[in-house]
Design an enzyme around this catalytic site. Sequence first.
Site, PDB file in Angstrom:
ATOM      1  N   ASP B 117      -3.152  -2.467   7.195  1.00  0.00           N
ATOM      2  CA  ASP B 117      -2.079  -3.144   6.482  1.00  0.00           C
ATOM      3  C   ASP B 117      -0.757  -2.449   6.802  1.00  0.00           C
ATOM      4  O   ASP B 117      -0.656  -1.220   6.683  1.00  0.00           O
ATOM      5  CB  ASP B 117      -2.359  -3.107   4.974  1.00  0.00           C
ATOM      6  CG  ASP B 117      -1.556  -4.152   4.230  1.00  0.00           C
ATOM      7  OD1 ASP B 117      -1.207  -5.190   4.825  1.00  0.00           O
ATOM      8  OD2 ASP B 117      -1.278  -3.940   3.036  1.00  0.00           O
ATOM      9  N   TYR B 119       3.752  -2.602   6.666  1.00  0.00           N
ATOM     10  CA  TYR B 119       4.793  -2.534   5.622  1.00  0.00           C
ATOM     11  C   TYR B 119       6.091  -2.993   6.281  1.00  0.00           C
ATOM     12  O   TYR B 119       7.120  -2.355   6.142  1.00  0.00           O
ATOM     13  CB  TYR B 119       4.864  -1.068   5.168  1.00  0.00           C
ATOM     14  CG  TYR B 119       5.615  -0.736   3.905  1.00  0.00           C
ATOM     15  CD1 TYR B 119       5.366  -1.393   2.698  1.00  0.00           C
ATOM     16  CD2 TYR B 119       6.563   0.295   3.894  1.00  0.00           C
ATOM     17  CE1 TYR B 119       6.035  -1.032   1.547  1.00  0.00           C
ATOM     18  CE2 TYR B 119       7.227   0.667   2.742  1.00  0.00           C
ATOM     19  CZ  TYR B 119       6.962  -0.003   1.561  1.00  0.00           C
ATOM     20  OH  TYR B 119       7.615   0.360   0.404  1.00  0.00           O
ATOM     21  N   HIS B 124      11.091  -6.349   1.093  1.00  0.00           N
ATOM     22  CA  HIS B 124      10.049  -5.834   0.203  1.00  0.00           C
ATOM     23  C   HIS B 124      10.146  -4.315   0.082  1.00  0.00           C
ATOM     24  O   HIS B 124      10.100  -3.768  -1.029  1.00  0.00           O
ATOM     25  CB  HIS B 124       8.669  -6.227   0.730  1.00  0.00           C
ATOM     26  CG  HIS B 124       7.523  -5.551   0.036  1.00  0.00           C
ATOM     27  ND1 HIS B 124       7.153  -5.846  -1.251  1.00  0.00           N
ATOM     28  CD2 HIS B 124       6.680  -4.566   0.454  1.00  0.00           C
ATOM     29  CE1 HIS B 124       6.124  -5.087  -1.605  1.00  0.00           C
ATOM     30  NE2 HIS B 124       5.824  -4.305  -0.587  1.00  0.00           N
ATOM     31  N   GLU B 190       0.123  -9.786  -2.748  1.00  0.00           N
ATOM     32  CA  GLU B 190       1.078  -9.477  -1.684  1.00  0.00           C
ATOM     33  C   GLU B 190       0.997 -10.605  -0.667  1.00  0.00           C
ATOM     34  O   GLU B 190      -0.053 -10.835  -0.057  1.00  0.00           O
ATOM     35  CB  GLU B 190       0.775  -8.121  -1.044  1.00  0.00           C
ATOM     36  CG  GLU B 190       0.983  -6.965  -2.005  1.00  0.00           C
ATOM     37  CD  GLU B 190       1.238  -5.623  -1.333  1.00  0.00           C
ATOM     38  OE1 GLU B 190       0.652  -5.375  -0.257  1.00  0.00           O
ATOM     39  OE2 GLU B 190       2.040  -4.839  -1.889  1.00  0.00           O
ATOM     40  N   GLU B 192       1.353 -12.014   2.714  1.00  0.00           N
ATOM     41  CA  GLU B 192       1.407 -11.408   4.046  1.00  0.00           C
ATOM     42  C   GLU B 192       0.970 -12.399   5.121  1.00  0.00           C
ATOM     43  O   GLU B 192       0.349 -13.427   4.845  1.00  0.00           O
ATOM     44  CB  GLU B 192       0.503 -10.164   4.100  1.00  0.00           C
ATOM     45  CG  GLU B 192       0.846  -9.096   3.067  1.00  0.00           C
ATOM     46  CD  GLU B 192       0.199  -7.747   3.360  1.00  0.00           C
ATOM     47  OE1 GLU B 192      -0.157  -7.485   4.519  1.00  0.00           O
ATOM     48  OE2 GLU B 192       0.072  -6.968   2.399  1.00  0.00           O
ATOM     49  N   ASP B 222      -2.964  -9.505   0.023  1.00  0.00           N
ATOM     50  CA  ASP B 222      -3.512  -8.163  -0.205  1.00  0.00           C
ATOM     51  C   ASP B 222      -3.386  -7.828  -1.684  1.00  0.00           C
ATOM     52  O   ASP B 222      -2.435  -7.170  -2.113  1.00  0.00           O
ATOM     53  CB  ASP B 222      -2.743  -7.152   0.660  1.00  0.00           C
ATOM     54  CG  ASP B 222      -3.462  -5.816   0.733  1.00  0.00           C
ATOM     55  OD1 ASP B 222      -4.696  -5.818   0.918  1.00  0.00           O
ATOM     56  OD2 ASP B 222      -2.791  -4.772   0.618  1.00  0.00           O
ATOM     57  N   ARG B 226      -1.266  -2.342  -9.134  1.00  0.00           N
ATOM     58  CA  ARG B 226      -0.088  -1.449  -9.079  1.00  0.00           C
ATOM     59  C   ARG B 226      -0.268  -0.188  -9.903  1.00  0.00           C
ATOM     60  O   ARG B 226       0.260   0.871  -9.547  1.00  0.00           O
ATOM     61  CB  ARG B 226       1.151  -2.196  -9.569  1.00  0.00           C
ATOM     62  CG  ARG B 226       1.478  -3.459  -8.813  1.00  0.00           C
ATOM     63  CD  ARG B 226       1.860  -3.177  -7.377  1.00  0.00           C
ATOM     64  NE  ARG B 226       2.127  -4.422  -6.670  1.00  0.00           N
ATOM     65  CZ  ARG B 226       2.232  -4.493  -5.341  1.00  0.00           C
ATOM     66  NH1 ARG B 226       2.086  -3.421  -4.579  1.00  0.00           N
ATOM     67  NH2 ARG B 226       2.466  -5.646  -4.756  1.00  0.00           N
ATOM     68  N   GLN B 229      -2.730   2.123  -8.052  1.00  0.00           N
ATOM     69  CA  GLN B 229      -2.022   2.619  -6.868  1.00  0.00           C
ATOM     70  C   GLN B 229      -0.983   3.693  -7.231  1.00  0.00           C
ATOM     71  O   GLN B 229      -0.872   4.717  -6.545  1.00  0.00           O
ATOM     72  CB  GLN B 229      -1.344   1.430  -6.184  1.00  0.00           C
ATOM     73  CG  GLN B 229      -0.661   1.764  -4.867  1.00  0.00           C
ATOM     74  CD  GLN B 229       0.053   0.539  -4.273  1.00  0.00           C
ATOM     75  OE1 GLN B 229      -0.161  -0.592  -4.698  1.00  0.00           O
ATOM     76  NE2 GLN B 229       0.887   0.775  -3.279  1.00  0.00           N
ATOM     77  N   TYR B 233      -1.618   7.297  -5.214  1.00  0.00           N
ATOM     78  CA  TYR B 233      -1.150   7.187  -3.824  1.00  0.00           C
ATOM     79  C   TYR B 233      -0.443   8.423  -3.262  1.00  0.00           C
ATOM     80  O   TYR B 233      -0.241   8.490  -2.044  1.00  0.00           O
ATOM     81  CB  TYR B 233      -0.299   5.931  -3.636  1.00  0.00           C
ATOM     82  CG  TYR B 233       1.180   6.100  -3.843  1.00  0.00           C
ATOM     83  CD1 TYR B 233       1.706   6.269  -5.119  1.00  0.00           C
ATOM     84  CD2 TYR B 233       2.056   6.101  -2.766  1.00  0.00           C
ATOM     85  CE1 TYR B 233       3.059   6.414  -5.308  1.00  0.00           C
ATOM     86  CE2 TYR B 233       3.414   6.253  -2.950  1.00  0.00           C
ATOM     87  CZ  TYR B 233       3.919   6.402  -4.214  1.00  0.00           C
ATOM     88  OH  TYR B 233       5.255   6.556  -4.393  1.00  0.00           O
ATOM     89  N   LYS B 242      -6.000  -0.915  -3.535  1.00  0.00           N
ATOM     90  CA  LYS B 242      -5.941  -1.995  -2.541  1.00  0.00           C
ATOM     91  C   LYS B 242      -7.340  -2.392  -2.066  1.00  0.00           C
ATOM     92  O   LYS B 242      -7.457  -3.113  -1.082  1.00  0.00           O
ATOM     93  CB  LYS B 242      -5.150  -1.521  -1.323  1.00  0.00           C
ATOM     94  CG  LYS B 242      -3.723  -1.102  -1.617  1.00  0.00           C
ATOM     95  CD  LYS B 242      -2.796  -2.305  -1.636  1.00  0.00           C
ATOM     96  CE  LYS B 242      -1.352  -1.852  -1.494  1.00  0.00           C
ATOM     97  NZ  LYS B 242      -0.451  -3.020  -1.332  1.00  0.00           N
ATOM     98  N   THR B 246      -9.003  -8.524  -0.293  1.00  0.00           N
ATOM     99  CA  THR B 246      -7.900  -9.072   0.492  1.00  0.00           C
ATOM    100  C   THR B 246      -8.359 -10.457   0.916  1.00  0.00           C
ATOM    101  O   THR B 246      -9.407 -10.585   1.552  1.00  0.00           O
ATOM    102  CB  THR B 246      -7.613  -8.185   1.721  1.00  0.00           C
ATOM    103  OG1 THR B 246      -7.118  -6.920   1.271  1.00  0.00           O
ATOM    104  CG2 THR B 246      -6.591  -8.839   2.636  1.00  0.00           C
ATOM    105  N   THR B 338       4.051  -7.078   2.800  1.00  0.00           N
ATOM    106  CA  THR B 338       4.588  -8.149   1.970  1.00  0.00           C
ATOM    107  C   THR B 338       5.885  -8.699   2.544  1.00  0.00           C
ATOM    108  O   THR B 338       6.759  -7.936   2.960  1.00  0.00           O
ATOM    109  CB  THR B 338       4.828  -7.617   0.548  1.00  0.00           C
ATOM    110  OG1 THR B 338       3.633  -7.010   0.086  1.00  0.00           O
ATOM    111  CG2 THR B 338       5.229  -8.742  -0.396  1.00  0.00           C
ATOM    112  N   GLU B 352       7.895  -7.511  -7.534  1.00  0.00           N
ATOM    113  CA  GLU B 352       9.308  -7.771  -7.233  1.00  0.00           C
ATOM    114  C   GLU B 352       9.868  -8.923  -8.071  1.00  0.00           C
ATOM    115  O   GLU B 352      10.979  -8.833  -8.598  1.00  0.00           O
ATOM    116  CB  GLU B 352       9.484  -8.104  -5.744  1.00  0.00           C
ATOM    117  CG  GLU B 352       9.155  -6.943  -4.815  1.00  0.00           C
ATOM    118  CD  GLU B 352       8.943  -7.437  -3.389  1.00  0.00           C
ATOM    119  OE1 GLU B 352       9.925  -7.552  -2.647  1.00  0.00           O
ATOM    120  OE2 GLU B 352       7.774  -7.722  -3.028  1.00  0.00           O
TER     121      GLU B 352
END
Lengths: 411, 411
Positions: B117, B119, B124, B190, B192, B222, B226, B229, B233, B242, B246, B338, B352
């Site tokens: 994945d 970024y 985003h 997410e 994507e 995905d 939150r 994570q 993370y 995550k 997916t 994202t 967001e």
Amino acid sequence: MTDLKSWVASANGDTDFPIQNLPYGVFDDGRGARMGVAIGDQILDLGAVDHGLDAALFAEPAWNRVMEAGPQLWADLRARLSELLSNEAHRAAVEPHLVAQSQAKMLMPFRVAEYTDFYAGKNHAMNVGTIFRGAENALPANWLSIPIGYNGRASSVVVSGTPVTRPLGQVKGPNDELPRFAPSARFDIELEFGAIVGQPSQGMISVAQADEMIFGYVLLNDWSARDIQAWEYVPLGPFQGKATATTISPWIVTKAALEPFRVATPERERPLLPYLSEPGPMNYDISLEVALQPQDGTEAVISHTNTRELYYSAAQQLAHHTSSGCAMRVGDLLGSGTISGVTPDSRGSLLEMSWSGKEPLELPDGTTRSFIEDGDTLTLRGAAQGTGYRIGFGDCAGQILPAADLPDWAK
Amino acid sequence: MTDLKSWVASANGDTDFPIQNLPYGVFDDGRGARMGVAIGDQILDLGAVDHGLDAALFAEPAWNRVMEAGPQLWADLRARLSELLSNEAHRAAVEPHLVAQSQAKMLMPFRVAEYTDFYAGKNHAMNVGTIFRGAENALPANWLSIPIGYNGRASSVVVSGTPVTRPLGQVKGPNDELPRFAPSARFDIELEFGAIVGQPSQGMISVAQADEMIFGYVLLNDWSARDIQAWEYVPLGPFQGKATATTISPWIVTKAALEPFRVATPERERPLLPYLSEPGPMNYDISLEVALQPQDGTEAVISHTNTRELYYSAAQQLAHHTSSGCAMRVGDLLGSGTISGVTPDSRGSLLEMSWSGKEPLELPDGTTRSFIEDGDTLTLRGAAQGTGYRIGFGDCAGQILPAADLPDWAK
């Protein structure tokens, strides 16, 4: 069990592979890749010998099908091999199917489904944290609660003996405005213990279930480009700095062979959440060492440590891995994270041994090392010491080749 | 090409699947899983129709073998299918092998080898960075130099329509002393774009080579917890937050079908290192939307954006992925990261859209959403608009089921 001997003489002396071990590998002696079990300095060819088990399990050179067959088959196979190699009555039928290890090249013992790398060594986490953030912020806030892990790249896993080419990548010095694309100048090892998942799961599992799913263990060197990693890893973690290669030892030492060497994980410094509680001893007492041999030079052992230093067991790592509902598959490989002891001579990476290059190692030939030089061979070794025998893993080795020239389109 | 019509009437009207698309999937109409191509509201059964290509390519229900066969076969297959479905002369022979999409369940179109994945959406990254670190530190220092990525979990990839159970995990509020093990309260999407690697590589490849290796594209959600994570993370990146699921759209839209919609990536704000330079337009112009349907409620479209917003193309991501020597395999899946536009109504995650819960979304039924509620169905849609036709992806949808009860051993 302790007194059991094999009719293979070399299994009864100074060997990693006595009758108590019986680790599983894939070898090629020039007549094609086949599955085998190590005994002394020999390999028993499991596709050729009559062991009375389903031949389909041994039809392709990878241990995945045996893993899929499940724990009862694992026990039956081990019992049968122990009988065949200890009871003199079987010698005439079995001996023709022995191949000298010196005549065989070892191949990947299983197809890696997915590869996950953990961070379960507390001394390593403390050392790295101290180097990069100072002693007061060394341990991440979550470390004592979570067996921290990240997904690695299964396609990068190779068997011991495979040369490793120094990687290229984006690197940026602290005073550089922009990164450069260059060979890694801080290429390193990570001394780890690898667990192989032998049964699948769907949904969350307990630590006890996780332990039952593990088929066996290997030594694992997660080669790491510290300079590539340092520039890339915020905020989503290591990526290309860990993707060049991960080397594993060629023999899968079964969970069964390691049963006598179970020990408890270290005392908890913070209570764990119940889903991570262990129903019994899930760690192992296995001595580990790291050796470095310069090109055309003499090998020197540069570190000694033990898997006991792991704060989280592989079973705890695996249980945590499933906690969000993540499915596990036969052939998943879990690296423990770097294993370091407390003392400087027991560190599991050159980053720690040389304290990020500030205290280079002195080798017997008078040269020094902060990180790996081209031509160096790094070898991990490990063994559990029983009474009158040892359960060894064989070498986990790789030589570093110089970086490739930059292709024109990358200049 | 633009004016080409199919003798399948539904392919010539308001459809995601005109003769110009011909996307590849795996379906089951009750007679077993088979490979098919979408045309209008029908699926052509590729194991049954006489297309003149090697039947072995269609023997198992997954597109991996076709991918392995390489770009010339990809071109031959597409040309042949276009001929069979546009030329009236083939109708009598082909029509018996059409299956109504309404009668078929879509399955995973390929075996995912490994899942990565990225970024690569700048808006985003800016939004998330602003939410968590403030506007002045929003973009990580490496972001304009590296297509940042991390390895995900291939076993978690599911096809559109698969229900997703809200995960459990370690969560810790900012004022909590210790974490709890609880259902995620901040479960998110997410939006994507997923690229499927159709050819293998060993060693470092250029962006041009990377583009040639890509077989096709899917929409990708995905799912992200939150709260899990946020606690896990640092320092090694997302892991269990995550790993629940997916979701991908069921039809692989080929690179060939998207050729007319190539556009350049946005202007560089910092010069890229040469290994990431693009030899031509590598991005695509594909409109995207996110829809949310509460349980027993009415669907509302909550966001509109476009793949043009990606700062790095999939080809750049793939080239970077190989830069350290990492081998790529047929069936590797690369998520773009994202995709968000600049305006609030073009954001690709609820994190967001609701600005981390500070500005909840208002839905037409009068309820609000900061994150996903149990029973909600989230659907991604996307299409490239040609003259007189559109290249659509079909729905990428999943309904959220309540979290499982905690097992006794986790209490």
